[in-house]
Design an enzyme around this catalytic site. Structure first.
Site, PDB file in Angstrom:
ATOM      1  N   ALA A  64      11.926   0.904  -4.060  1.00  0.00           N
ATOM      2  CA  ALA A  64      12.911   1.490  -3.162  1.00  0.00           C
ATOM      3  C   ALA A  64      12.160   2.029  -1.946  1.00  0.00           C
ATOM      4  O   ALA A  64      10.963   2.325  -2.021  1.00  0.00           O
ATOM      5  CB  ALA A  64      13.657   2.607  -3.871  1.00  0.00           C
ATOM      6  N   GLY A 109      11.557   0.027  -7.828  1.00  0.00           N
ATOM      7  CA  GLY A 109      12.811  -0.726  -7.692  1.00  0.00           C
ATOM      8  C   GLY A 109      12.608  -2.237  -7.745  1.00  0.00           C
ATOM      9  O   GLY A 109      13.548  -2.979  -8.081  1.00  0.00           O
ATOM     10  N   GLU A 112      12.443  -3.025 -11.346  1.00  0.00           N
ATOM     11  CA  GLU A 112      13.815  -2.833 -11.838  1.00  0.00           C
ATOM     12  C   GLU A 112      14.722  -3.990 -11.406  1.00  0.00           C
ATOM     13  O   GLU A 112      15.601  -4.416 -12.146  1.00  0.00           O
ATOM     14  CB  GLU A 112      14.351  -1.490 -11.316  1.00  0.00           C
ATOM     15  CG  GLU A 112      13.602  -0.309 -11.934  1.00  0.00           C
ATOM     16  CD  GLU A 112      13.865   1.012 -11.242  1.00  0.00           C
ATOM     17  OE1 GLU A 112      13.870   1.056  -9.993  1.00  0.00           O
ATOM     18  OE2 GLU A 112      14.060   2.014 -11.951  1.00  0.00           O
ATOM     19  N   GLU A 132       6.938   5.689 -10.117  1.00  0.00           N
ATOM     20  CA  GLU A 132       7.753   6.799  -9.605  1.00  0.00           C
ATOM     21  C   GLU A 132       7.222   8.188  -9.919  1.00  0.00           C
ATOM     22  O   GLU A 132       7.286   9.075  -9.072  1.00  0.00           O
ATOM     23  CB  GLU A 132       9.209   6.672 -10.121  1.00  0.00           C
ATOM     24  CG  GLU A 132      10.008   5.561  -9.474  1.00  0.00           C
ATOM     25  CD  GLU A 132       9.846   4.218 -10.163  1.00  0.00           C
ATOM     26  OE1 GLU A 132       8.965   4.078 -11.027  1.00  0.00           O
ATOM     27  OE2 GLU A 132      10.616   3.297  -9.841  1.00  0.00           O
TER      28      GLU A 132
HETATM   29  N1  CAA Z   1       8.897   1.878   0.748  1.00  0.00           N
HETATM   30  C1  CAA Z   1       8.735   1.836   2.089  1.00  0.00           C
HETATM   31  N2  CAA Z   1       7.765   1.148   2.702  1.00  0.00           N
HETATM   32  C2  CAA Z   1       6.905   0.466   1.924  1.00  0.00           C
HETATM   33  C3  CAA Z   1       7.020   0.454   0.529  1.00  0.00           C
HETATM   34  C4  CAA Z   1       8.076   1.203  -0.064  1.00  0.00           C
HETATM   35  N3  CAA Z   1       8.293   1.221  -1.373  1.00  0.00           N
HETATM   36  N4  CAA Z   1       6.021  -0.300   0.026  1.00  0.00           N
HETATM   37  C5  CAA Z   1       5.318  -0.733   1.081  1.00  0.00           C
HETATM   38  N5  CAA Z   1       5.847  -0.275   2.225  1.00  0.00           N
HETATM   39  C6  CAA Z   1       5.389  -0.520   3.592  1.00  0.00           C
HETATM   40  C7  CAA Z   1       4.170   0.328   3.920  1.00  0.00           C
HETATM   41  O1  CAA Z   1       4.558   1.626   4.300  1.00  0.00           O
HETATM   42  C8  CAA Z   1       3.554  -0.445   5.045  1.00  0.00           C
HETATM   43  O2  CAA Z   1       4.288  -0.201   6.216  1.00  0.00           O
HETATM   44  P1  CAA Z   1       3.494   0.036   7.626  1.00  0.00           P
HETATM   45  O3  CAA Z   1       2.809  -1.273   7.873  1.00  0.00           O
HETATM   46  O4  CAA Z   1       4.609   0.326   8.586  1.00  0.00           O
HETATM   47  O5  CAA Z   1       2.540   1.155   7.400  1.00  0.00           O
HETATM   48  C9  CAA Z   1       3.850  -1.902   4.660  1.00  0.00           C
HETATM   49  O6  CAA Z   1       4.919  -1.844   3.700  1.00  0.00           O
HETATM   50  C10 CAA Z   1       2.669  -2.570   4.001  1.00  0.00           C
HETATM   51  O7  CAA Z   1       2.254  -1.774   2.921  1.00  0.00           O
HETATM   52  P2  CAA Z   1       0.736  -1.299   2.711  1.00  0.00           P
HETATM   53  O8  CAA Z   1       0.012  -1.197   4.019  1.00  0.00           O
HETATM   54  O9  CAA Z   1       0.736  -0.071   1.841  1.00  0.00           O
HETATM   55  O10 CAA Z   1       0.154  -2.570   1.908  1.00  0.00           O
HETATM   56  P3  CAA Z   1      -1.027  -2.589   0.850  1.00  0.00           P
HETATM   57  O11 CAA Z   1      -1.295  -4.021   0.556  1.00  0.00           O
HETATM   58  O12 CAA Z   1      -2.161  -1.722   1.289  1.00  0.00           O
HETATM   59  O13 CAA Z   1      -0.419  -1.905  -0.480  1.00  0.00           O
HETATM   60  C11 CAA Z   1       1.270  -1.542  -2.156  1.00  0.00           C
HETATM   61  C12 CAA Z   1       0.646  -2.525  -1.143  1.00  0.00           C
HETATM   62  C13 CAA Z   1       0.251  -1.226  -3.266  1.00  0.00           C
HETATM   63  C14 CAA Z   1       2.487  -2.225  -2.756  1.00  0.00           C
HETATM   64  C15 CAA Z   1       1.651  -0.240  -1.427  1.00  0.00           C
HETATM   65  O14 CAA Z   1       2.404  -0.562  -0.265  1.00  0.00           O
HETATM   66  C16 CAA Z   1       2.472   0.699  -2.264  1.00  0.00           C
HETATM   67  O15 CAA Z   1       1.935   1.372  -3.117  1.00  0.00           O
HETATM   68  N6  CAA Z   1       3.807   0.754  -1.999  1.00  0.00           N
HETATM   69  C17 CAA Z   1       4.687   1.665  -2.662  1.00  0.00           C
HETATM   70  C18 CAA Z   1       4.986   1.202  -4.084  1.00  0.00           C
HETATM   71  C19 CAA Z   1       5.852   2.204  -4.780  1.00  0.00           C
HETATM   72  O16 CAA Z   1       5.456   3.332  -5.013  1.00  0.00           O
HETATM   73  N7  CAA Z   1       7.065   1.771  -5.162  1.00  0.00           N
HETATM   74  C20 CAA Z   1       8.010   2.599  -5.850  1.00  0.00           C
HETATM   75  C21 CAA Z   1       8.927   3.256  -4.881  1.00  0.00           C
HETATM   76  S1  CAA Z   1       9.932   4.470  -5.657  1.00  0.00           S
HETATM   77  C22 CAA Z   1      11.218   3.604  -6.371  1.00  0.00           C
HETATM   78  O17 CAA Z   1      11.258   2.391  -6.344  1.00  0.00           O
HETATM   79  C23 CAA Z   1      12.289   4.468  -6.990  1.00  0.00           C
HETATM   80  C24 CAA Z   1      13.306   3.710  -7.777  1.00  0.00           C
HETATM   81  O18 CAA Z   1      13.093   3.397  -8.933  1.00  0.00           O
HETATM   82  C25 CAA Z   1      14.577   3.430  -7.223  1.00  0.00           C
END
Ligand code: CAA
Length: 259
Positions: A64, A109, A112, A132
């Site tokens: 998400a 998400g 999920e 999360e």
């Molecule tokens: N939400 C918003 N933006 C996201 C995102 C997310 N979940 N995942 C990645 N992005 C964005 C980053 O912010 C980045 O944007 P910018 O270029 O504008 O800075 C872009 O995507 C590329 O990401 P990274 O530079 O971080 O890429 P990476 O290869 O270094 O890392 C990754 C990849 C390990 C997937 C890392 O992006 C990451 O950890 N993302 C978050 C994953 C996460 O925690 N997901 C769970 C979200 S909570 C949820 O989902 C709740 C639910 O159950 C409903």
């Protein structure tokens, strides 16, 4: 739709979450577009199976949208969870079978989302996880419920409590995915799987989905009755008549008509 692409290929459709700059993270717009995609799929009686994947070579869906969630109040958080849950429950109960082709990150998400599909296959580059609790929240689009049902409750708890990601081989080992392919072979494999399913009698396949999904929610005595009713519902259909006639006449059946 701007964030979900939908392509029809014969009797299958391929839906692609398309927000590659954010690794296909699920913001409200993506959730709305997933709903619109399902409206279109349900309105087309020629589509017998759906493949769901993510844009680009890096990510299925990275979760998400953390930016959108970061300022939510308790009530808004609950409403956002409901919005996602409604879309994912609709996907889970979509009448036609669904195959998730997980082509990279399937986190939060994203994990999920693939768990709301009937079948999961992935690339050898795929990464799964429920990160999360590391962000100060619980999984919110069904992760606590579907992961515990798909793998063992103990394994689900370990993944969710530790927030540790797992790679494709581990996802295969614990039964989260059915098969792992080199990235370039993933979509051909997913489409072939969907086409194989789509060649069978669509009414029967849908009835199987309903029987399995509904039956898993109730005890065995009720579950068997659900199967009996759906088994009965296939009789007198044109496809049942053709399928059985073809067998008895020792010929290949004509393409099924979804009638
Ligand atoms: N939400 C918003 N933006 C996201 C995102 C997310 N979940 N995942 C990645 N992005 C964005 C980053 O912010 C980045 O944007 P910018 O270029 O504008 O800075 C872009 O995507 C590329 O990401 P990274 O530079 O971080 O890429 P990476 O290869 O270094 O890392 C990754 C990849 C390990 C997937 C890392 O992006 C990451 O950890 N993302 C978050 C994953 C996460 O925690 N997901 C769970 C979200 S909570 C949820 O989902 C709740 C639910 O159950 C409903």
């Amino acid at each position: 739709m701007t964030t979900v692409l939908l392509e029809k290929k014969g009797h299958i459709a391929v839906a692609t979450v398309n927000r590659p700059k954010a690794l296909n993270a699920l913001n409200s717009q993506v959730l709305e577009d997933l709903n619109e995609m399902m409206d279109q799929v349900c309105a087309d009686p020629e589509i017998y199976a759906l493949v769901l994947t993510g844009s680009g070579e890096k990510s299925f869906v990275a979760g998400a949208d953390i930016g959108e969630m970061s300022t939510l109040t308790k009530m808004e958080g609950e409403a956002f969870g409901k919005k996602g849950n409604d879309v994912f429950r609709r996907l889970e109960t979509l009448p036609i079978p669904t195959v998730a082709a997980v082509n990279g990150f399937a986190l939060g998400g994203g994990c999920e989302l693939c768990m709301s599909c009937d079948i999961r296959i992935c690339s050898d580059t795929a990464v799964f996880g429920q990160p999360e609790v590391g962000l100060g929240i619980t999984p919110g689009f069904g992760g606590t419920q579907r992961l515990a049902r798909l793998v063992s409750p103990g394994m689900a708890k370990q993944l969710i409590y530790t927030a540790k990601n797992i790679k494709a081989d581990e996802a295969l080992r614990i039964g989260l995915v059915n098969a792992v392919y080199p990235l370039e072979e993933l979509m051909p494999a997913a489409e072939k799987l969907a086409e194989t399913i789509a060649k069978n009698a669509p009414i029967a396949v849908r009835a199987c989905k309903e029987a399995i999904n509904q039956g898993l929610q109730v005890d065995m005595d009720q579950a068997i009755v659900i199967e009996e009713k759906l088994f009965g519902s296939c009789f007198e259909t044109a496809d049942q008549k053709e399928g059985m006639s073809a067998f008895l006449e020792k010929r290949k059946h004509e393409p099924y008509q979804n009638k």
